[in-house]
Design a protein around this motif. Structure first.
Motif, short mmCIF file in Angstrom:
data_model
loop_
_atom_site.label_atom_id
_atom_site.label_comp_id
_atom_site.label_asym_id
_atom_site.label_seq_id
_atom_site.Cartn_x
_atom_site.Cartn_y
_atom_site.Cartn_z
N ASN A 105 0.84 -1.21 0.00
CA ASN A 105 0.00 0.00 0.00
C ASN A 105 0.87 1.26 0.00
O ASN A 105 0.60 2.21 -0.74
CB ASN A 105 -0.92 0.01 1.22
N ASN A 106 1.92 1.27 0.84
CA ASN A 106 2.83 2.42 0.86
C ASN A 106 3.50 2.61 -0.49
O ASN A 106 3.64 3.73 -0.99
CB ASN A 106 3.91 2.23 1.94
N PHE A 107 3.91 1.52 -1.08
CA PHE A 107 4.55 1.57 -2.40
C PHE A 107 3.61 2.18 -3.44
O PHE A 107 3.99 3.07 -4.21
CB PHE A 107 4.97 0.15 -2.80
N ASN A 108 2.37 1.72 -3.45
CA ASN A 108 1.39 2.26 -4.41
C ASN A 108 1.15 3.75 -4.19
O ASN A 108 1.02 4.52 -5.15
CB ASN A 108 0.06 1.49 -4.30
N GLN A 109 1.09 4.18 -2.93
CA GLN A 109 0.90 5.60 -2.66
C GLN A 109 2.08 6.42 -3.16
O GLN A 109 1.90 7.51 -3.74
CB GLN A 109 0.71 5.82 -1.15
N LEU A 110 3.30 5.90 -2.98
CA LEU A 110 4.49 6.62 -3.46
C LEU A 110 4.49 6.73 -4.98
O LEU A 110 4.82 7.79 -5.54
CB LEU A 110 5.77 5.91 -2.99
N ARG B 274 1.88 6.71 -6.96
CA ARG B 274 0.84 7.68 -7.36
C ARG B 274 1.32 9.13 -7.17
O ARG B 274 1.10 9.98 -8.03
CB ARG B 274 -0.43 7.45 -6.53
N LYS B 275 1.99 9.38 -6.02
CA LYS B 275 2.50 10.73 -5.77
C LYS B 275 3.57 11.12 -6.80
O LYS B 275 3.60 12.25 -7.27
CB LYS B 275 3.07 10.84 -4.36
N ALA B 276 4.45 10.16 -7.10
CA ALA B 276 5.51 10.45 -8.07
C ALA B 276 4.92 10.74 -9.45
O ALA B 276 5.38 11.64 -10.15
CB ALA B 276 6.49 9.27 -8.16
N ASN B 277 3.88 10.00 -9.83
CA ASN B 277 3.25 10.23 -11.13
C ASN B 277 2.50 11.56 -11.16
O ASN B 277 2.41 12.20 -12.20
CB ASN B 277 2.29 9.08 -11.46
N ALA B 278 1.97 11.99 -10.03
CA ALA B 278 1.19 13.23 -9.99
C ALA B 278 2.08 14.45 -9.81
O ALA B 278 1.65 15.57 -10.10
CB ALA B 278 0.18 13.17 -8.85
N SER B 279 3.30 14.28 -9.34
CA SER B 279 4.19 15.40 -9.04
C SER B 279 4.88 15.93 -10.30
O SER B 279 5.27 15.17 -11.18
CB SER B 279 5.24 14.98 -8.02
N SER B 280 5.07 17.25 -10.32
CA SER B 280 5.79 17.85 -11.44
C SER B 280 7.08 18.51 -10.99
O SER B 280 7.80 19.09 -11.78
CB SER B 280 4.89 18.89 -12.13
N LEU C 190 10.57 11.36 -3.04
CA LEU C 190 9.72 10.19 -3.20
C LEU C 190 10.53 8.97 -3.63
O LEU C 190 10.26 7.84 -3.21
CB LEU C 190 8.61 10.47 -4.21
N LEU C 191 11.55 9.19 -4.47
CA LEU C 191 12.40 8.08 -4.88
C LEU C 191 13.19 7.50 -3.71
O LEU C 191 13.40 6.29 -3.63
CB LEU C 191 13.34 8.51 -6.01
N LEU C 192 13.62 8.37 -2.78
CA LEU C 192 14.30 7.87 -1.57
C LEU C 192 13.33 7.03 -0.73
O LEU C 192 13.71 5.97 -0.21
CB LEU C 192 14.86 9.04 -0.75
N LEU C 193 12.11 7.53 -0.58
CA LEU C 193 11.10 6.75 0.16
C LEU C 193 10.81 5.43 -0.56
O LEU C 193 10.67 4.38 0.07
CB LEU C 193 9.80 7.55 0.30
N PHE C 194 10.74 5.53 -1.87
CA PHE C 194 10.50 4.33 -2.68
C PHE C 194 11.60 3.30 -2.44
O PHE C 194 11.33 2.12 -2.26
CB PHE C 194 10.43 4.72 -4.16
N ASP C 195 12.85 3.76 -2.41
CA ASP C 195 13.97 2.84 -2.23
C ASP C 195 13.90 2.16 -0.86
O ASP C 195 14.12 0.94 -0.76
CB ASP C 195 15.30 3.61 -2.38
N SER C 196 13.55 2.91 0.18
CA SER C 196 13.46 2.30 1.51
C SER C 196 12.31 1.30 1.56
O SER C 196 12.43 0.23 2.17
CB SER C 196 13.32 3.36 2.60
N GLN C 197 11.18 1.62 0.93
CA GLN C 197 10.05 0.71 0.90
C GLN C 197 10.38 -0.56 0.10
O GLN C 197 9.99 -1.66 0.46
CB GLN C 197 8.80 1.39 0.29
N LYS C 198 11.14 -0.37 -0.98
CA LYS C 198 11.55 -1.52 -1.79
C LYS C 198 12.42 -2.46 -0.98
O LYS C 198 12.23 -3.68 -1.00
CB LYS C 198 12.28 -1.03 -3.05
N LYS C 199 13.38 -1.89 -0.23
CA LYS C 199 14.25 -2.71 0.61
C LYS C 199 13.43 -3.46 1.67
O LYS C 199 13.67 -4.64 1.93
CB LYS C 199 15.32 -1.85 1.27
#
Length: 129
Positions: free
Chosen positions: A77-82, A84-90, A98-107
């Motif tokens: 769920n956290n991964f999906n939220q990240l 979505r935010k990355a896709n919506a962000s400009s 968000l990529l840093l958060l993504f990396d920690s969630q991936k680990k």
């Protein structure tokens, strides 16, 4: 089956201690017999009794797998939220965060996947013995 029950007019009486009756009830509960009387008839007349066995050692493993499943769902769920935010962000700065958060969630997710693999391996070894 009803005609068989209607023909049962004779009774026998057996006295048991509390411990004996508890043992009888627990044995009956581990079978497919619907009542203690049914169980005793099966025993008396050497009819086949289907016993239900349960591997209590698997309970702990199932509990652990259930807990790991909940954790993996939360990480997903956290991964999906990240994503979505990355896709919506400009904004580039926000995307880096968000990529840093993504990396920690991936680990964390890969770590939990490794735990699941280990638990499945333990279950497989236990069942193959």
């Amino acid at each position: 089956m009803e005609t068989e029950n209607n023909n049962r007019k004779k009774r026998i009486y057996v006295r048991l201690t509390d411990k004996e009756f508890t043992t009888l009830e627990s044995r009956c509960k581990n079978t497919t017999c619907r009542s203690v009387s049914d169980y005793v008839r099966h025993c008396l007349f050497s009819k086949p009794i289907t016993t239900i066995t349960r591997d209590a050692s698997a309970d702990e493993a199932i509990t652990q797998m259930s807990h790991l499943n909940r954790e993996l769902n939360a990480i997903g769920n956290n991964f999906n939220q990240l994503v979505r935010k990355a896709n919506a962000s400009s904004q580039a700065v926000e995307i880096k965060g968000l990529l840093l958060l993504f990396d920690s969630q991936k680990k964390a997710m890969f770590s939990k996947i490794d735990e699941v693999k280990e638990q499945l391996q333990k279950l497989a070894e236990k069942w193959l013995q």
